[in-house]
Design a protein around this motif. Structure first.
Motif, PDB file in Angstrom:
ATOM      1  N   GLY A  79      12.384  50.470  54.830  1.00 48.24           N
ATOM      2  CA  GLY A  79      13.658  50.369  55.446  1.00 48.24           C
ATOM      3  C   GLY A  79      14.390  49.401  54.865  1.00 48.24           C
ATOM      4  N   VAL A  80      15.572  49.160  54.304  1.00 52.56           N
ATOM      5  CA  VAL A  80      16.147  48.729  53.291  1.00 52.56           C
ATOM      6  C   VAL A  80      17.494  48.247  53.626  1.00 52.56           C
ATOM      7  CG1 VAL A  80      17.759  48.559  50.826  1.00 52.56           C
ATOM      8  CG2 VAL A  80      15.817  50.084  51.373  1.00 52.56           C
ATOM      9  N   TRP A  81      17.502  46.569  53.681  1.00 49.58           N
ATOM     10  CA  TRP A  81      18.500  46.092  54.127  1.00 49.58           C
ATOM     11  C   TRP A  81      19.643  45.520  53.216  1.00 49.58           C
ATOM     12  CZ3 TRP A  81      14.084  46.456  55.899  1.00 49.58           C
ATOM     13  CH2 TRP A  81      13.851  45.903  57.978  1.00 49.58           C
ATOM     14  N   THR A  82      21.112  45.494  52.889  1.00 49.81           N
ATOM     15  CA  THR A  82      21.617  45.592  52.175  1.00 49.81           C
ATOM     16  C   THR A  82      22.589  44.546  52.387  1.00 49.81           C
ATOM     17  OG1 THR A  82      23.483  47.697  53.281  1.00 49.81           O
ATOM     18  CG2 THR A  82      21.687  47.796  50.937  1.00 49.81           C
ATOM     19  N   ILE A  83      22.923  43.774  51.647  1.00 46.87           N
ATOM     20  CA  ILE A  83      24.003  42.942  51.490  1.00 46.87           C
ATOM     21  C   ILE A  83      25.679  43.706  51.885  1.00 46.87           C
ATOM     22  CG2 ILE A  83      24.145  40.919  50.839  1.00 46.87           C
ATOM     23  CD1 ILE A  83      21.803  40.177  49.553  1.00 46.87           C
ATOM     24  N   GLY A  84      26.494  42.900  52.446  1.00 47.32           N
ATOM     25  CA  GLY A  84      27.607  42.898  52.306  1.00 47.32           C
ATOM     26  C   GLY A  84      28.444  43.216  53.257  1.00 47.32           C
ATOM     27  N   CYS A  85      28.904  42.894  54.159  1.00 49.87           N
ATOM     28  CA  CYS A  85      29.824  43.871  55.691  1.00 49.87           C
ATOM     29  C   CYS A  85      31.411  43.615  55.911  1.00 49.87           C
ATOM     30  CB  CYS A  85      28.811  44.004  56.886  1.00 49.87           C
ATOM     31  SG  CYS A  85      29.800  45.196  58.072  1.00 49.87           S
TER      32      CYS A  85
ATOM     33  N   GLY B  96      21.688  46.800  57.180  1.00 44.85           N
ATOM     34  CA  GLY B  96      22.054  46.214  57.039  1.00 44.85           C
ATOM     35  C   GLY B  96      22.957  44.260  57.270  1.00 44.85           C
ATOM     36  N   GLY B  97      24.046  44.089  56.649  1.00 50.51           N
ATOM     37  CA  GLY B  97      25.068  44.407  56.365  1.00 50.51           C
ATOM     38  C   GLY B  97      25.639  45.692  56.497  1.00 50.51           C
ATOM     39  N   ASP B  98      26.116  46.430  55.321  1.00 49.19           N
ATOM     40  CA  ASP B  98      26.788  48.061  55.793  1.00 49.19           C
ATOM     41  C   ASP B  98      25.953  48.314  54.388  1.00 49.19           C
ATOM     42  OD1 ASP B  98      27.934  50.172  56.325  1.00 49.19           O
ATOM     43  OD2 ASP B  98      29.660  49.536  57.109  1.00 49.19           O
ATOM     44  N   PRO B  99      25.760  49.219  53.984  1.00 48.90           N
ATOM     45  CA  PRO B  99      24.912  49.855  52.723  1.00 48.90           C
ATOM     46  C   PRO B  99      26.531  50.608  52.450  1.00 48.90           C
ATOM     47  CG  PRO B  99      23.534  50.633  54.491  1.00 48.90           C
ATOM     48  CD  PRO B  99      24.613  49.851  54.961  1.00 48.90           C
ATOM     49  N   MET B 100      27.369  51.442  53.630  1.00 50.80           N
ATOM     50  CA  MET B 100      28.678  51.585  52.271  1.00 50.80           C
ATOM     51  C   MET B 100      29.445  50.601  52.420  1.00 50.80           C
ATOM     52  SD  MET B 100      28.409  54.352  52.643  1.00 50.80           S
ATOM     53  CE  MET B 100      27.129  56.215  53.520  1.00 50.80           C
TER      54      MET B 100
END
Length: 183
Positions: free
Chosen positions: A20-26, A72-76
């Protein structure tokens, strides 16, 4: 690329044991977001795409893992770097699941080339229906770009909304799709 955490094994965000990978930024700012702390970019959490790819590939090899989930966040939100990362790791994963607040129709088809399953759409708190598998709210869609995974996911989704709690760096992390709090 900005990443908050990488966890293995995750058993609640897709079938099989997965990374599982949690990205930052949304930019969606969904009311009731489960991870509001991941909406604002944090330059202290930046990792070069090739270094992140190497880390994920090593984790996959070390654990004989061929499934990965990005959330995430939102990977996109970091679309260029994210697309580059997916291209680098694709040969090592048979099942790439991505959560995004963007709708499928808003995404460029070239950005979906290395994704197998996409959960699209903003989280809408009032549409958070109990036991809705893999999705936070009923407006979101489970889109099978790789249709060979449908049966595998159908079997997983019969479990409803499993929750997994882990202690990471002396912090309790609850992984999964949570029901809306009543009241």
């Amino acid at each position: 690329m900005k990443v908050e955490r990488i966890v293995y094994p995750v058993i609640t965000l897709g079938p099989d044991k997965r990374i599982g990978v949690w990205t930052i930024g949304c930019i969606h700012n969904c009311k009731g977001c489960i991870n509001p702390e991941l909406q604002v970019l944090d330059s202290n959490k930046d990792i070069k795409v090739d270094a992140l790819a190497n880390l994920l590939i090593k984790q996959a090899k070390d654990n004989d893992c061929r499934s990965i989930t990005f959330t995430g966040g939102d990977p996109m939100y970091q679309k260029e770097e994210f697309t580059q990362l997916l291209k680098l790791i694709r040969p090592y994963f048979d099942d790439v699941l991505v959560y995004t607040g963007y709708e499928y129709s808003e995404l460029d088809r070239k950005d979906l080339l290395n994704i197998d399953v996409l959960i699209d759409g903003k989280y809408i708190e009032k549409l958070n229906e109990k036991d809705l598998p893999l999705r936070g709210s009923s407006n979101q869609n489970v889109i099978f770009i790789n249709r060979t995974l449908i049966d595998k996911y159908d079997e997983f989704m019969k479990k409803g909304r499993p929750i997994q709690n882990m202690i990471i760096n002396n912090e309790l992390i609850s992984i999964g799709i949570h029901n809306r709090l009543e009241g």
